[in-house]
Design a protein around this motif. Structure first.
Motif, PDB file in Angstrom:
ATOM      1  N   TYR A 241      -6.964   3.718   0.284  1.00 12.20           N
ATOM      2  CA  TYR A 241      -7.646   3.224  -0.948  1.00 12.20           C
ATOM      3  C   TYR A 241      -8.352   4.389  -1.325  1.00 12.20           C
ATOM      4  CZ  TYR A 241      -7.020  -1.376   0.232  1.00 12.20           C
ATOM      5  OH  TYR A 241      -5.542  -2.791   0.294  1.00 12.20           O
TER       6      TYR A 241
ATOM      7  N   LEU B 255       0.809  -1.895  -0.194  1.00  8.11           N
ATOM      8  CA  LEU B 255       0.228   0.283  -0.200  1.00  8.11           C
ATOM      9  C   LEU B 255       0.618   1.216  -0.089  1.00  8.11           C
ATOM     10  CD1 LEU B 255      -2.568  -1.207   3.050  1.00  8.11           C
ATOM     11  CD2 LEU B 255      -2.519  -0.493  -0.164  1.00  8.11           C
TER      12      LEU B 255
ATOM     13  N   ARG C 297      -9.671  -5.259   3.942  1.00  7.76           N
ATOM     14  CA  ARG C 297      -8.956  -4.184   3.288  1.00  7.76           C
ATOM     15  C   ARG C 297      -8.993  -3.387   4.795  1.00  7.76           C
ATOM     16  NH1 ARG C 297     -10.532  -1.295  -2.044  1.00  7.76           N
ATOM     17  NH2 ARG C 297     -11.256  -0.466  -1.321  1.00  7.76           N
TER      18      ARG C 297
END
Lengths: 313, 313, 313, 313, 313, 313
Positions: free
Chosen positions: E283, D282, E45
């Motif tokens: 994200y 990430l 996530r």
């Protein structure tokens, strides 16, 4: 047939589509999910070759029960992740041959293919294999573009020509086929007219949003009737806000909810194959295009399951 | 010949390479910068087709005086941004023909081409045009990979084969040519050996870092002598930390400073053409690979200017 | 007047807006596209200075035929990409003077300017040049914010004050002008009231979505009548999902389709100039805000073409 | 045992580590690659749970021949991709039990595990399984941090404590073990001292860069001798420029080339297991950390192959 | 109580929520904004631990006047940024205890907590503290998922179980509570049924979009009546286009405008506490999810202010 | 004076620099960390205004003990996070005045300022305040650029002119000052010469890497002697691989380890103030530039602590 996410967390294991078993054994199989990582037919933003990998990756979030049809998809249908067709980057003819060989084999075993692209050039080998097996088929095509050009830049087999070739080669019966979602500026006035000249019915994005999803579904169902149908979804049919990760985005489209609703209401249509195309994760954001592509795939599996069950109205 | 950044801020105007005049008029021109936005030869991370656009964009940061050679490059050399060769995505043969036609025209006007890729497949048309004009040329090739395969996946013209084809077709004199920077795992032991069998001298990354840049420069200069040289830089020659935005990154390379130093010390070499290849901005970070590619280009222009001035040692 | 994308692929060449010819020759020209890369007026997320570059870059995807009006825009109108005004980062007054000089010249040649920002501070020099040439003009302003503050942080010329200055200086006839799309929290109750006090009509996002686009278009057309109109679009008028790449995003806006529909239905309005502002690509995702900005620009060109043709209802 | 990339392009198929066969059959297997997607032990930047997936994905770029040792790794060693241990997010004890059970089974079959993390908390179950099978083992630990705290925030099993627990529980023989690469600011002076108190030898980043890689390799080899060794690499051992995608980056580290060289020169060391930890994609850029992690893994496989062949000096 | 953005630019200073005073003094305070940076309950996530930091950061864009209710929120209510609860990554029970202790203290001072997550596991300690203080409370729960599982992967306290635990432990009166926005595929048919079995009323996304926001608001208000209400918003309730930055995105949701409208029309409901959960900025794109989360928080503060003023219908 | 990360996890709380107390009380304080979020002086990549926020955010990873000097920094020095100077975007003169007022106040209290930028334009108000308090000071300037232009684009106060103004205005004693790290192409031969004409000593990147860090440190120490020193670090002094997130990156620089080593070896120098400038997180990757900027800040605090302790050689 799929890993139980209530026992094995979704972060564990090599991701297959919806955690289905990865196998090329086809006995008793209803649907084979096939990746087609080919993007040589892309004239602008390239990278759809990674589409199958990214769709598999995010698809582990999806679950087997479809509440809209109240159906346990994998209970009704045996579905497998067949893996990828062996395409060769840069080599259109060789790749088409490889895809057709793989799909001919799958279809010959009585299995319906659900393909994840890749760009729309590789719609043609799918159409050929399905047409060969089933006679001229009907097309339901959700896309911002018609992809019915004769050639683009002198190339006759790329992402802009597949649905013309399919008619010309006799695999698609345009008179029972329909294209939905077209919008955006045009290179020439022929862009739209040539689809109609080929025999397609066509519903633009504006017509769709004005008429409403129910009316559009009615038109689609009347058009394809009880024919054998190939359902094609290009991710660019939705607005770029919902699908930034595509090859040729087109501003001003419907929402993800619009297209999901449309797909769900297609229950009863007799699908012999389907494709979800043009995911380009290099332009995606927060995996939302990949998730939407995977969800479209899951809804298509539900449509096939519903049809098998004879449940659909 | 270039926009004066002391008068017009670098954020203004359509970006050309180093803010040079964009023209296809070649009278009196020494060097033409040419973009070659072609990446159909890429077997893995695709997207180098946007390389010329991104290099031009960041290159507005570069300035005309090169302090290492104490030279005002555009004072000594007339350089223009010629624009792009008209390549066709997915069409290797047609694109090669278009590139060769453009380069033949440029070279016939006594102009040296500096090409920005695109992937290494389009090294071959450059080599052909240069070889055709100048007889067998010497190659200085900075790359993590030899790109001397006979074919890759049955394809004879892609990013892995150009420097074999160039020898086979007689355009490169391997006996006065050298490849520098190779590293990484191999598909077969032949990967390295085949370069040597073709006649190239080869210096791996490890040999380069062990010997030091000065020693490597000495070997290069002894190898190419006073021959006409084509200088090729693949951005993956540096470590991925310095160039994340490439097609096939290879861990464990030299630093940007290492390769910049190497280039600067090549002063005196007789360049007839050069290329900077394989920038893939879709994997770049903070534009650092694009800036490095542009800087490599600027250093190459300085080498040409130094040679013209007869200043080099 | 524009590169034919059916002959030269869109990946080739230096990108101008919609691949139009880049020239400052104005003879016979109807519309000049002008970049204004200035963002010193931005109080928060800065970076709109790169807006013109990014809009040009993605605009190569757009095509010359507008199907909503069934018109070949570049056949009816001669449009050129004029390049950028020479603004100086950090220097508001000098930049305003440069913009005004450029626009005065353009307008004096009978050419309509379509400007891409840049932040909304540089609306003022546009308003001045247009007002100077055409007398008090009417404003159609699509924006989440009124931008009618007297000052912000003691600064009288920034992205929050242009549409007050334009009225105060006499260039805008507020009584025939309208602001559409306002929403979000306020610093003081005056934020909205001061627009109305200046004489503007105002339609909030909620009023727009409640009334429907057709009704809003009716109100706009009644408001501006046959006057000469300056059309201003701030990218933040749409929801951040459709335009993440802006300076001051405001949650809860209309969709891209809503605003595209609104623009298309403005056919018949007599535009003398227009602007598309506040694209900040540093916060964009998958180029969707840039594409939407470019598409807004293309729709505005179509409006001008339709008006020229006398086709509009 | 691995897909031939000269026949099946690397973009095709579900990615396993280096395209190895994915199986849990262990007969005749030398090394099993195991993913451990667990990051509940991460006190700051979380997300290492996706490490195994991302490493597999990029590892398709790696090839079977290691030129530094001139060895065809998969010819000498039978290596498989065993898949992932079934860890439960948030559940440390249950996950440790699952990992140990899996590894005990692997090791009992005479197979060496190469684990990809996940954060360093899951080093402990590896150490336990290896220690249980092989008696106290020697540790070569490449990391910016010692990870030898007694507890962190009152937690005794997390990414900062594994190498203390391993000694305390008797699985690691600290007197023949060494930690290399430590740097950065400290919470207390004990951070370093406690490693030495436990019996470890310790070489900081500064000592490593001052002494040179050859000298460091000599110290390591002298320290571990012919003992059975567990080799642990935390991706944060290299500078954040080379590995941005980690949990706790530490500025000012060695280069990727430094650590690759160190690893390659460890040939001869008798590895019984190894791990590559803390990849957090990430925060990665251009997949460079993932590629480096995969390359470290490939170099470790080569070390095992070299040892098996008895080739090493 | 909040920094005046008309005097101190929003780019200056350490960001607190809406630039409110950061203090733990509670005398006279109406609402305390509390960050709960805990995400160990996230099965997929991960990264919501940074939610409070990112929400505070973007929230400096929000202004004190809410035009929908025509109210100066901070004039009516005294609101402070209390800082974060001291949670321990990986330690669910200890973190729950710390959160409950903090909230018990806040509530005991007559202050209403508005919590920003973190994942939905930490809804339970909030429910406990509110239930303890106020007796069984009513829940308005906006979420794509019911989060009413008995356990997930054997874990009884994670992001999927809080709203079952809250009923079982007696803190939530399900018979006056309602869940809104559910959609997506299911692991089992029980996923929905178990919410109804617990006594909740449930409105799916499809029912919401079919019925319209006004009708949904009516149902919610009839359900909770004049009870004390805990309002929970999971960011995944909106479509991923509007909120890409979440833990478990679910395609096909309502727009940001839909949910903002729903929240605004809840004026009159008697809130005793509220939460905005599951922002995962790793994200996110262009900070849009963070901005929407902050805006939801600001709308909730306005609801509390309206209720205090006795203005609501 | 700083939050104990062994008790309160680093993910909790509003981030101050190194978790120091945020206060403007200066009694007994040795160093005040001050953010200066101003970037109107940036001619190209803008966004440094968010530098202080991003540096604070990542700086929670740093710990109070500096092992290179074996010192507990906060035990020796009382350091506070003073917050930000109240700058006005777009308003250079007003912002300079505000910065000077704040710094005059800090310095008048016997406190040393450590400023985080912001772009290099705001070096001038720092230099003025320090010069005013301490008489002409010596400068140690680590930067890829000299920033000694007379004006840039007609602007006399921007990121390219501060170190000329500082000499001209009499605050910097150039004869005891030194600039280190310059590299890259030049607009004119004067770029370097003008620094020398002003009286500065100058060491280019190439000279630094050739001579070695120890030799450079020796030259710096000899140059500044026992004078009062202002230490300025522009993040672009390191290679873009180590610091992609800057305004004007310059390829081919030293590594992070090189500059950290240089800073650490400056122990003994008498700092009266320092700055770390030009972090632009919008171009950063994995927070590595922000972490490096924070680490430079922490090393500077250690230098001040060492000097206070009288420990330095």
């Amino acid at each position: 047939m799929s890993t139980d996410s209530l026992k094995t967390p979704r972060i564990c294991g090599l991701p297959t589509f919806m955690r289905l078993t990865h196998t090329q054994e086809l006995a008793g199989v209803d649907v084979a999910v096939v990746g087609v990582p080919f993007d040589t037919g892309s004239p602008y933003r390239v990278g759809c070759r990674f589409g199958p990998r990214e769709i598999r990756s995010i698809s582990v979030l999806l679950r087997p029960i479809n509440p809209y049809h109240d159906i346990d998809v994998f209970d009704v249908c045996k579905v497998v992740d067949y893996g990828d067709a062996t395409v060769i980057p840069g080599e259109t003819e060789r790749s088409f041959a490889a895809i057709e060989a793989e799909l001919d084999h799958i279809i010959a075993n009585g299995v319906k293919p659900l393909c994840f692209g890749g760009d729309n050039s590789i719609s043609l080998p799918q159409i050929r294999s399905l047409g060969r097996a089933h006679g001229p088929i009907s097309l339901i095509h959700l896309d911002a573009h018609t992809d019915t050009w004769d050639d683009y830049l002198g190339v006759r087999h790329n992402a802009a020509t597949s649905y013309r070739r399919g008619v010309e080669e006799g695999w698609i019966d345009a008179s029972t086929s329909i294209q939905v979602g077209m919008r955006g500026s045009l290179f020439s006035r022929e862009d739209i007219r040539q689809s109609i000249d080929l025999g397609y019915q066509l519903i633009t994005t504006d017509e769709m949003l004005d008429a409403g999803i129910d009316e559009v579904v009615g038109r689609i169902k009347r058009r394809v009737g009880r024919n054998k149908v190939f359902l094609s979804v290009d991710m660019d049919v939705v607005d770029p806000a919902f699908a930034p990760g595509v090859q040729i985005p087109e501003a001003g489209g419907p929402s993800a909810h619009d297209i999901l609703t449309l797909l769900r209401r297609l229950a009863g249509v007799n699908l012999v194959g389907a494709e979800v195309m043009e995911l380009n994760h290099l332009y995606d954001s927060g995996e939302i295009t990949a998730l939407l592509a995977a969800t479209f795939g899951a809804e298509i599996l539900a449509l096939i399951a519903v049809h098998k069950q004879g449940k659909a109205g």
